[in-house]
Enzyme design. Structure first.
Site, PDB file in Angstrom:
ATOM      1  N   GLU A  21       0.784  -1.284   0.111  1.00 43.88           N
ATOM      2  CA  GLU A  21      -0.074  -0.078  -0.034  1.00 43.88           C
ATOM      3  C   GLU A  21       0.832   1.185   0.128  1.00 43.88           C
ATOM      4  OE1 GLU A  21      -1.606   1.572   3.559  1.00 43.88           O
ATOM      5  OE2 GLU A  21      -1.451  -0.468   4.645  1.00 43.88           O
ATOM      6  N   LYS A 155      -5.388  -2.747  13.661  1.00 45.24           N
ATOM      7  CA  LYS A 155      -4.679  -1.866  14.527  1.00 45.24           C
ATOM      8  C   LYS A 155      -5.119  -1.572  15.810  1.00 45.24           C
ATOM      9  CE  LYS A 155      -3.458   1.223  10.553  1.00 45.24           C
ATOM     10  NZ  LYS A 155      -4.179   0.154   9.429  1.00 45.24           N
TER      11      LYS A 155
END
Length: 300
Positions: A21, A155
């Site tokens: 990414e 996360k």
């Protein structure tokens, strides 16, 4: 859509490719750590016998395999749009620069025929989502595109139990590499169960092949705990997260700005330790993703 010469050649030769990414470059880390990490990820993928394809949008064009000069630009350029699925048509029509989030990278990788993607941690259900309804598009893209995503769990700023529940609802197979629990980003374990544990990248490749042969929609999430020597204690991280979340609420920081703010503030509160752990875990994920990609290429 534009391919780098390296990626185009790899596709024509049927070689293993790993998608990477660009949001981690433009929004995830400060300069020069962002550039150093992006180039290190590409080098690791090559070391393992695969080809890296860092994905981003330049002047409205999806780029599959950015050059070192383009990565440098993403590291320093201001005003790069953070792009999810909903932002793709706007970014392309306006010929803007865009950094692909996990969800947009999954989508672009699928469009490009790339099966495996490595990242740090996926987005998920935010804390307090029962009030805000803040749920990352990452979970729904995982449920619709046939991509294997290698990460260190979601996360740590998120509500992990709720994130696992949504993954289950989306029909995403959650695997774990040499650990019987879901990784917790900065820490090695969240204590949450996974669907299956594998000890060999070849087994993960076989599971991906089986899912494809069944014709199932959606992808596979591979949880890869961060290296033990770089892991942070859960209590230590949680204290920093709670403080950062409280500050975000006080300043009414929401939407796309929330995750970058929280990650940056947690890095400050931990004296930079969380950033070092983030860099270590994403490199670890790139290595595992490349090994799985090579094994999957042999199966195909």
């Amino acid at each position: 859509m534009r391919y780098s010469d390296e990626v185009r050649k790899a596709k024509s030769e049927g070689r293993a490719i790993v998608a990477l990414e660009s949001t981690i470059i433009s929004h995830g880390m400060p300069y020069p750590k962002n550039k150093e990490t992006a180039l290190a990820l590409e080098a690791i993928v090559r070391e393992e016998g695969a080809v890296p394809a860092t994905i981003g949008i330049i002047d409205g064009e999806i780029v599959i395999g950015m050059s070192e000069e383009e990565i440098e630009a993403f590291s320093t350029r201001k005003g790069i749009r953070k792009v999810s699925k909903r932002d793709l048509p706007v970014t392309m029509a306006r010929r803007e620069w865009g950094a692909t989030t996990v969800s947009a990278t999954i989508l672009c990788a699928a469009m490009a025929g790339i099966d495996i993607f490595a990242t740090g941690g996926i987005g998920g259900v935010h804390r307090g989502a029962e009030r805000s309804w803040d749920v990352s598009r990452d979970l729904y893209e995982l449920g619709s595109e046939p991509t294997m995503v290698v990460c260190s769990g979601a996360k740590a700023i998120l509500d992990l139990p709720k994130t696992i529940e949504v993954l289950e609802t989306q029909g995403v197979s959650v695997l774990s590499y040499r650990s019987d629990t879901f990784a917790s980003f900065y820490s090695r374990s969240s204590g949450l169960p996974v669907d299956a544990v594998f000890d060999d990248p070849a087994e993960a490749a076989a599971i991906l092949k089986a899912r494809r042969e069944l014709g199932l929609t959606g992808g596979i999430l591979v949880s890869n705990p961060c290296p033990a020597e770089m892991a942070l204690p859960n209590d230590y991280v949680e204290k920093a997260i709670e403080e950062a979340v409280q500050e975000a609420e006080e300043h009414k920081i929401t939407g796309k700005s929330l995750t970058p703010f929280l990650l940056s503030r947690i890095a400050e509160l931990t004296g930079g330790e969380s950033l070092e752990t983030n860099m270590a875990l994403v490199k670890n994920n790139a290595r595992l993703a490349a090994r799985i990609a090579v094994c999957y290429g042999k199966l195909r």
